[in-house]
Design a protein around this motif. Structure first.
Motif, PDB file in Angstrom:
ATOM      1  N   PRO A 321      45.515  27.060  50.112  1.00  0.00           N
ATOM      2  CA  PRO A 321      45.100  27.481  48.595  1.00  0.00           C
ATOM      3  C   PRO A 321      45.011  28.926  48.834  1.00  0.00           C
ATOM      4  N   PHE A 322      45.953  29.523  47.772  1.00  0.00           N
ATOM      5  CA  PHE A 322      46.140  30.865  47.685  1.00  0.00           C
ATOM      6  C   PHE A 322      45.864  31.210  46.123  1.00  0.00           C
ATOM      7  N   VAL A 323      44.894  32.132  45.949  1.00  0.00           N
ATOM      8  CA  VAL A 323      44.635  32.719  44.598  1.00  0.00           C
ATOM      9  C   VAL A 323      45.159  34.063  44.601  1.00  0.00           C
ATOM     10  N   ALA A 324      45.526  34.835  43.447  1.00  0.00           N
ATOM     11  CA  ALA A 324      46.063  36.017  43.188  1.00  0.00           C
ATOM     12  C   ALA A 324      45.204  36.296  42.008  1.00  0.00           C
ATOM     13  N   ILE A 325      43.972  37.418  41.994  1.00  0.00           N
ATOM     14  CA  ILE A 325      43.166  37.875  41.063  1.00  0.00           C
ATOM     15  C   ILE A 325      43.582  39.066  40.661  1.00  0.00           C
ATOM     16  N   GLY A 326      43.909  39.018  39.330  1.00  0.00           N
ATOM     17  CA  GLY A 326      44.510  40.456  38.668  1.00  0.00           C
ATOM     18  C   GLY A 326      43.815  40.879  37.610  1.00  0.00           C
ATOM     19  N   GLN A 327      43.407  42.163  37.302  1.00  0.00           N
ATOM     20  CA  GLN A 327      42.907  42.632  36.178  1.00  0.00           C
ATOM     21  C   GLN A 327      43.374  44.059  35.533  1.00  0.00           C
ATOM     22  N   ASN A 328      44.087  43.833  34.605  1.00  0.00           N
ATOM     23  CA  ASN A 328      44.703  45.175  34.221  1.00  0.00           C
ATOM     24  C   ASN A 328      44.021  46.163  33.307  1.00  0.00           C
ATOM     25  N   ARG A 329      42.906  45.450  32.639  1.00  0.00           N
ATOM     26  CA  ARG A 329      42.156  46.111  31.913  1.00  0.00           C
ATOM     27  C   ARG A 329      40.541  45.770  32.051  1.00  0.00           C
ATOM     28  N   PRO A 330      40.029  46.561  32.879  1.00  0.00           N
ATOM     29  CA  PRO A 330      38.473  46.192  33.065  1.00  0.00           C
ATOM     30  C   PRO A 330      37.674  46.401  32.007  1.00  0.00           C
ATOM     31  N   ALA A 331      36.630  45.940  32.071  1.00  0.00           N
ATOM     32  CA  ALA A 331      35.392  46.347  31.069  1.00  0.00           C
ATOM     33  C   ALA A 331      35.257  47.920  30.969  1.00  0.00           C
ATOM     34  N   THR A 363      44.494  36.314  35.717  1.00  0.00           N
ATOM     35  CA  THR A 363      44.819  37.586  35.387  1.00  0.00           C
ATOM     36  C   THR A 363      44.082  37.639  33.805  1.00  0.00           C
ATOM     37  N   SER A 364      44.158  38.986  33.376  1.00  0.00           N
ATOM     38  CA  SER A 364      43.856  39.349  31.968  1.00  0.00           C
ATOM     39  C   SER A 364      42.481  38.733  31.447  1.00  0.00           C
ATOM     40  N   ASP A 365      42.387  38.077  30.324  1.00  0.00           N
ATOM     41  CA  ASP A 365      41.173  37.944  30.006  1.00  0.00           C
ATOM     42  C   ASP A 365      40.580  36.680  30.826  1.00  0.00           C
ATOM     43  N   ASP A 366      41.230  35.923  31.660  1.00  0.00           N
ATOM     44  CA  ASP A 366      40.857  34.885  32.538  1.00  0.00           C
ATOM     45  C   ASP A 366      40.033  35.669  33.765  1.00  0.00           C
ATOM     46  N   ALA A 367      40.375  36.765  33.915  1.00  0.00           N
ATOM     47  CA  ALA A 367      39.750  37.621  35.289  1.00  0.00           C
ATOM     48  C   ALA A 367      38.496  37.994  34.881  1.00  0.00           C
ATOM     49  N   ARG A 368      37.358  37.139  34.781  1.00  0.00           N
ATOM     50  CA  ARG A 368      36.191  37.494  34.665  1.00  0.00           C
ATOM     51  C   ARG A 368      35.445  37.241  35.728  1.00  0.00           C
ATOM     52  N   ARG A 403      37.359  41.704  33.912  1.00  0.00           N
ATOM     53  CA  ARG A 403      37.351  42.186  32.346  1.00  0.00           C
ATOM     54  C   ARG A 403      35.880  42.245  31.717  1.00  0.00           C
ATOM     55  N   ASP A 404      34.829  41.439  32.374  1.00  0.00           N
ATOM     56  CA  ASP A 404      33.647  41.624  31.609  1.00  0.00           C
ATOM     57  C   ASP A 404      32.558  42.268  32.199  1.00  0.00           C
ATOM     58  N   GLN A 405      32.380  42.135  33.692  1.00  0.00           N
ATOM     59  CA  GLN A 405      31.638  42.921  34.730  1.00  0.00           C
ATOM     60  C   GLN A 405      31.942  42.973  35.858  1.00  0.00           C
ATOM     61  N   PRO A 406      31.540  44.195  36.681  1.00  0.00           N
ATOM     62  CA  PRO A 406      32.195  44.187  38.076  1.00  0.00           C
ATOM     63  C   PRO A 406      31.840  42.933  38.877  1.00  0.00           C
ATOM     64  N   LEU A 407      32.585  42.659  39.714  1.00  0.00           N
ATOM     65  CA  LEU A 407      32.399  41.812  40.946  1.00  0.00           C
ATOM     66  C   LEU A 407      31.967  42.680  42.009  1.00  0.00           C
ATOM     67  N   SER A 408      30.769  42.622  42.530  1.00  0.00           N
ATOM     68  CA  SER A 408      30.185  43.599  43.387  1.00  0.00           C
ATOM     69  C   SER A 408      30.249  43.155  44.793  1.00  0.00           C
ATOM     70  N   LEU A 409      29.871  44.196  45.707  1.00  0.00           N
ATOM     71  CA  LEU A 409      29.703  43.622  47.398  1.00  0.00           C
ATOM     72  C   LEU A 409      28.655  42.751  47.345  1.00  0.00           C
ATOM     73  N   LEU A 410      27.643  43.188  46.687  1.00  0.00           N
ATOM     74  CA  LEU A 410      26.291  42.585  46.829  1.00  0.00           C
ATOM     75  C   LEU A 410      26.652  41.069  46.255  1.00  0.00           C
ATOM     76  N   ASP A 411      27.471  40.750  45.276  1.00  0.00           N
ATOM     77  CA  ASP A 411      27.988  39.371  44.886  1.00  0.00           C
ATOM     78  C   ASP A 411      28.772  38.703  46.202  1.00  0.00           C
TER      79      ASP A 411
END
Length: 528
Positions: A321-331, A363-368, A403-411
């Motif tokens: 299972p391989f996922v590619a997560i991309g966000q071209n316009r973050p919050a 990607t895009s709006d799905d990458a929350r 897109r909505d908020q940061p995915l942090s190291l704490l998470d």
């Protein structure tokens, strides 16, 4: 403070006082500080040992309550974050799944740890409301019960070293596939220790000191991103990398010949200021000059124990299972990362086809944030293409921007990713440490490895779109063999090829004169 007071501090940290583990820990730290100020090495070493024992007990008590409390405490207070985190986050969870008896022991251990950590009740005026003798008796009984549970846990197979540091013979297992170079910097000396699988460690006194290292770190920071000279060279960066070669790396390479053949893998385990140096890029940078990358394939590890865990393999079934997560316009961003979508499609085209790999793209709006966390949990191979930030004030708030908020190291560090094989972090500043905690590797790449990912590629500083496109293509071609054509017979992806693939990809960038030196050395590999 005189010697008598120092003795009282040591004694107070060890006796069964009813003030709780936190009070005892504070007393031990005071004793340690006294030893440092008065250069009493026997006092200092004893206080250090007592402090670490109490730290383990106190942190396990905290872990039993909530992982968030543990992480926020370490964010503010923490020597040995990585070692402590990796030692404390998994044993109890693993033990709990062994049997009903083991699960009962875990519950008993957590309950007793919680009771031991509670301070005595107080009146409104601050005076203690408990009878000292009764409280002391109760505390002794709790400690005896706690010790009894710990001994029971140590009788279970695989847990004989529970709450104990690993013995050196066990740590040598980390060097089974190549030597590990531990770099130690202090104001008294700077040393390299070469650890091999079967032989005693080799200690090398480096021709540098703490002040010179500090200057070198600053010179490298200032040189990164500077425009090239009219001849096309980044002269300040080259000068700093030569100094890094002469004062740190070459003395080690001179001693590696008997342990590692040319072209084999080595692992760097830096501490203190060494965490801020691009060791893999050291060299003479002159015609026919020597460099580390000509002789060895470099990886990094935050600790020997972390590398041992990264080598543990699990039975795998296809597809991967391989996922590619991309966000071209973050919050909140006023910019768009135009290369994100093409990068993810490039990755897809270079991966083996089904049934070898099951590819998902977000990607895009799905990458929350929530979707990214779920994808990170459910896929054992991950590629991030987004903007990353390093928060120097609060390193656990370093994050991938969604897109909505940061995915942090704490998470990330609250997740169990022990079944995960590989992560590629195509984002800026994913492997940069924090000057406030120089003895720690607290950044996104190391955070993923602490959480369980066995092999991670990250970036040391800002990376350009052109560099990413070239390196990602070369990396996955070497990793997968042009769409999987050169994979082994059973078509299984092998995370242990990542260091080799990155090494080859970086060498291919050296042929492109349009890519500056600081971009050719921006990526680094952590783990197995």
């Amino acid at each position: 403070m005189n010697g008598c007071h120092a003795f009282n501090f040591k004694a107070a940290s060890k006796i069964f006082v009813p003030g709780g583990l936190l009070f005892r820990l504070r007393v031990a730290l005071c004793a340690r500080s006294h030893g440092l100020m008065n250069h009493r090495h026997n006092t200092e070493l004893e206080a250090y040992g007592t402090s670490m024992q109490l730290m383990d007990a106190y942190m396990l008590q905290q872990l039993a309550v909530t992982c968030v409390v543990l992480l926020s405490c370490w964010n503010k207070a923490g020597p040995s974050y990585g070692i402590r985190m990796t030692r404390l986050r998994t044993p109890l969870d693993t033990l709990q799944t062994r049997s009903d008896h083991a699960a009962a022991l875990v519950k008993r251990f957590r309950d007793l740890s919680s009771l031991l950590g509670k301070p005595p009740a107080s009146h409104a005026d601050g005076t203690q409301s408990v009878d000292v003798e009764a409280a002391d008796t109760r505390y002794r009984r709790l400690v005896e019960d706690w010790n009894g549970v710990v001994e029971e846990i140590r009788q279970i197979e695989g847990f004989s070293r529970f709450l104990l540091p690993p013995v050196f013979a066990d740590l040598q297992e980390a060097a089974r596939e190549g030597p590990i170079i531990v770099l130690v910097a202090s104001k008294s000396s700077c040393d390299a220790i070469i650890i091999t699988h079967t032989q005693p460690p080799t200690s090398i006194k480096l021709p540098t000191d703490f002040e010179k290292l500090t200057t070198l770190v600053l010179e490298l920071r200032e040189a990164i991103g500077k425009d090239a000279s009219p001849k096309g060279n980044q002269t300040a960066l080259i000068k700093a990398l030569r100094k890094l070669w002469n004062e740190v790396v070459f003395p080690v390479v001179e001693n590696l010949g008997g342990f590692a053949p040319r072209g084999s893998r080595i692992w760097w385990c830096p501490t203190s200021l060494f965490n801020f140096l691009p060791l893999h890029a050291a060299g003479e940078y002159r015609p026919n000059g020597k460099s580390l990358s000509q002789q060895y394939i470099s990886s990094y590890t935050p600790s020997l124990a972390a590398l041992m865990r990264a080598r543990r393999s699990h039975a795998r079934s296809l597809p991967v299972p391989f996922v590619a997560i991309g966000q071209n316009r973050p919050a909140g961003a006023s910019f768009t990362l135009d290369c994100v979508e093409p990068e993810l499609e490039l990755v897809r085209s270079l991966l083996p086809h089904p049934p070898a790999v099951s590819f998902t793209k977000i990607t895009s709006d799905d990458a929350r944030k929530k979707r990214a966390l779920c994808a990170l949990r459910d896929n054992t191979w991950v590629h991030f293409a987004c903007h990353g930030t390093q928060n120097y004030g609060e390193p656990f708030m370093s994050a991938f921007l969604m897109r909505d908020q940061p995915l942090s190291l704490l998470d990330i560090t609250q997740m169990d990713l022990s079944w995960h094989d590989f992560a590629f972090l195509s984002a800026c500043e994913t492997a940069v440490g924090d000057f406030a905690t120089p003895d720690e590797v607290i950044h996104l790449a190391a955070g993923l490895q602490f959480a369980g990912v066995k092999s991670v590629v990250g970036t040391l500083w800002k990376v350009t779109d052109a560099t990413v496109q070239c390196l990602v293509k070369a990396f996955y071609q070497n990793m997968c063999g042009d769409g999987g054509k050169n994979l082994c017979a059973d078509c299984r992806m092998n995370f242990k090829r990542a260091a080799f693939a990155l090494h080859q990809a970086v060498h291919s960038l050296a042929c492109d004169k349009d890519i500056p030196l600081d971009q050719r050395m921006v990526f680094m590999h952590i783990g197995a």
